[in-house]
Design an enzyme around this catalytic site. Structure first.
Site, PDB file in Angstrom:
ATOM      1  N   SER A 123       0.848  -1.196   0.000  1.00  0.00           N
ATOM      2  CA  SER A 123       0.000   0.000   0.000  1.00  0.00           C
ATOM      3  C   SER A 123       0.887   1.252   0.000  1.00  0.00           C
ATOM      4  O   SER A 123       0.555   2.254  -0.631  1.00  0.00           O
ATOM      5  CB  SER A 123      -0.906   0.008   1.220  1.00  0.00           C
ATOM      6  N   ASP A 125       8.216  -3.227  -5.611  1.00  0.00           N
ATOM      7  CA  ASP A 125       6.838  -2.764  -5.476  1.00  0.00           C
ATOM      8  C   ASP A 125       6.502  -1.636  -6.436  1.00  0.00           C
ATOM      9  O   ASP A 125       5.455  -1.626  -7.083  1.00  0.00           O
ATOM     10  CB  ASP A 125       6.585  -2.280  -4.042  1.00  0.00           C
TER      11      ASP A 125
HETATM   12  P1  NG1 Z   1       6.431  -4.680   1.298  1.00  0.00           P
HETATM   13  O1  NG1 Z   1       5.748  -5.956   1.446  1.00  0.00           O
HETATM   14  O2  NG1 Z   1       5.647  -3.724   0.436  1.00  0.00           O
HETATM   15  O3  NG1 Z   1       6.820  -4.085   2.587  1.00  0.00           O
HETATM   16  C1  NG1 Z   1       9.097  -4.894   0.899  1.00  0.00           C
HETATM   17  C2  NG1 Z   1       9.930  -4.046  -0.059  1.00  0.00           C
HETATM   18  C3  NG1 Z   1      10.189  -4.778  -1.385  1.00  0.00           C
HETATM   19  C4  NG1 Z   1      10.740  -6.172  -1.126  1.00  0.00           C
HETATM   20  C5  NG1 Z   1       9.815  -6.913  -0.141  1.00  0.00           C
HETATM   21  C6  NG1 Z   1      10.318  -8.281   0.235  1.00  0.00           C
HETATM   22  C7  NG1 Z   1       9.678  -1.605  -0.021  1.00  0.00           C
HETATM   23  C8  NG1 Z   1       8.909  -0.450  -0.481  1.00  0.00           C
HETATM   24  N1  NG1 Z   1       9.240  -2.804  -0.383  1.00  0.00           N
HETATM   25  O4  NG1 Z   1       7.790  -4.978   0.434  1.00  0.00           O
HETATM   26  O5  NG1 Z   1      11.075  -4.025  -2.173  1.00  0.00           O
HETATM   27  O6  NG1 Z   1      12.056  -6.120  -0.655  1.00  0.00           O
HETATM   28  O7  NG1 Z   1       9.656  -6.181   1.066  1.00  0.00           O
HETATM   29  O8  NG1 Z   1      10.440  -9.095  -0.878  1.00  0.00           O
HETATM   30  O9  NG1 Z   1      10.660  -1.437   0.684  1.00  0.00           O
END
Ligand code: NG1
Length: 512
Positions: free
Chosen positions: A161, A205
């Protein structure tokens, strides 16, 4: 540059969403326009839209430089915008009353806007995208903006999000100021922008949010070149369906960053340093485990590969052997021990990896993290390979479905045991999902809570959802209504990436 390199503009929601979602989305856009007018007294000029994503496979390897395979979902962030040339102020409102209204002013070309990342506010993510875009546009006086946001991506659930909001805010700021950067540029801006909000994230993302295609997952390569390739799912019978289920454990990645997310980033970077030191590659200054792999093979004899997949498999297999050989302390390294293994001083380790994004740990699990990264990268290329080899005709659907499911299950085991980013609820829910008929089930996103993604046969999707509701959700959340349940477990088709929506005419505002 070709049209497809830019965020598309449409005046019909039919271009953005799958047919079954159109009536709900028409109402949502209509409500957004109406509420905008109620708040500000005039109509918005456009709506910027960027979706959340579910990662099918490839967890915590984007920041190590390896490819990942996410798909965008139809849950997204909308920001309706009107502009003024009379000031450079930004007014922010949210259709969800939980999120308070805010206002801020553009400071100047250098500072743009101040972001206090010690305070966790939704507006910080907007500011991050705004700041990143204006740093790139270098405007003396950007236009003032009136914004109303409507987000449908569950927050803290591993569906991105936060990135959806950062991407939408970058696009909204760009369009408000009548500029047109390529999708590639916007992705890079959004990746850098999100780092203003406290985590040292990878680029999965933001890429998925902006670049995705409606009918495919996206294979994203970061190094040595940023390349995105659509990957279609195999033509199995039954067809594949992905179901997302939320453990309801809210993982605030920013708050836990020093002991979770940012610590993992440091551990993988130090793993790269240790391997580089042992392999005599330190002088080349590799930054990631992927760069170490590329440098190692640039200087060594390799077999003749028939396919790119074969090359990936050989190289990653060899890197796993090198980890076994050179990263020998399976129960972890102290700061002093890892500095010594990396051929650096403790101060250098500190300055290079721990000063910008502080981390807290006594023991650094370098071995387990490196095993996870190389083995997960292998699973991603194998997953893509199975998909591509079975595009049009599938000899034995069950074999293909089991192959893909096995890779997802192995990913979950590695996230749990090597990366320590699962949690009891994620372990329980993935187990329940497998028992309920999923070929594969795993956490998706950063983990430590949030969502799972399960691969299920399309013809049994509804039965699967009922069983998981009965076994995971009803006992834990007996008061949930059917509507609430439909927001915590739902099927998800690959959705389109970012869009700009403009009303067509006063008579037929919703196009189509
Ligand atoms: P989310 O699940 O949106 O917190 C995060 C990182 C990704 C990736 C994943 C693990 C950000 C914005 N997003 O995702 O780049 O490393 O964890 O695969 O830091």
């Amino acid at each position: 540059m070709q049209q497809e390199n830019f965020v598309p503009t449409t005046n019909s929601v039919m271009d953005i969403y799958a047919e079954s979602k159109i009536p709900g989305q028409i109402k949502r856009y209509r409500d957004l326009f109406q509420e905008f007018k109620t708040i500000y007294g005039f109509d918005p000029e456009f709506v910027a839209r960027s979706p959340g994503r579910v990662n099918i496979i490839g967890e915590h390897i984007d920041y190590a430089g390896f490819p990942v395979l996410p798909m965008a979902v139809d849950r997204d962030c909308l920001i309706a915008v009107a502009t003024t040339k009379l000031d450079s102020k930004v007014r922010l409102a949210n259709v969800n009353p939980k999120f308070t209204r805010a206002e801020f002013s553009f400071v100047d070309k250098e500072r743009i806007v101040d972001i206090d990342d010690t305070v966790h506010e939704w507006t910080n993510y907007f500011k991050a995208g705004y700041k990143g875009m204006l740093e790139s546009l270098k405007l003396d006086a950007p236009v003032g903006m009136f914004c109303l946001m409507d987000g449908s991506v569950p927050s803290g659930a591993g569906m991105s999000s936060s990135s959806a909001l950062v991407c939408t805010s970058s696009i909204a700021t760009m369009i408000a100021n009548k500029k047109c950067l390529s999708k590639n540029d916007i992705v890079q801006i959004a990746i850098a922008s999100e780092r203003y909000v406290g985590t040292n994230g990878g680029g999965m993302d933001q890429t998925a949010s902006i670049m995705s295609h409606a009918d495919a997952a996206t294979f994203i390569e970061f190094h040595p070149k940023f390349i995105t390739t659509p990957v279609h799912f195999p033509a199995t019978l039954p067809a594949i369906s992905f179901v997302v289920a939320n453990t309801m454990v809210v993982a605030d990645k920013v708050v836990s960053a020093p002991v979770c997310y940012n610590l993992r980033v440091v551990e993988t970077k130090v793993a790269a340093m240790i391997l580089a030191n042992k392999l005599g590659l330190l002088s080349e200054r590799p930054q990631t485990l992927k760069e170490v792999m590329d440098l190692f093979f640039a200087g060594s004899e390799e077999p003749k590969y028939a396919t790119v997949t074969e090359r990936w498999i050989f190289r990653l297999g060899r890197m796993l052997e090198l980890v076994e050989q050179f990263i020998t302390q399976h129960d972890g390294y102290s700061l002093a021990e890892m500095a010594e293994a990396a051929g650096l001083s403790e101060d250098e380790i500190h300055a290079r990896f721990m000063s910008k994004y502080p981390v807290r740990a006594d023991v650094f699990h370098i071995y387990a993290r490196a095993i996870h990264v190389y083995s997960e990268a292998l699973r991603v290329v194998q997953f893509r390979d199975v998909c591509e080899r079975n595009q049009d005709t599938v000899e034995d659907s069950q074999v293909v479905l089991h192959q893909l499911g096995r890779l997802m299950n192995e990913s979950q085991v590695s996230c749990r045991d090597n990366y320590h980013c699962s949690c009891k609820e994620l372990d329980d829910l993935t187990l329940i999902c497998r028992k309920a008929g999923a070929y594969g089930s795993r956490l998706t996103g950063a983990g430590w809570g949030g969502c799972t993604v399960s691969m299920v046969p399309e013809d049994q999707e509804q039965e699967f959802i009922q069983r998981v509701k009965d076994e995971y959700f009803r006992p834990r959340f007996p008061d949930y209504t059917e509507e609430q349940l439909s927001n915590v477990i739902f099927s998800s088709r690959p959705s389109s990436g970012a869009f700009i929506y403009r009303k067509r005419t006063a008579i037929n505002p919703y196009g189509g």
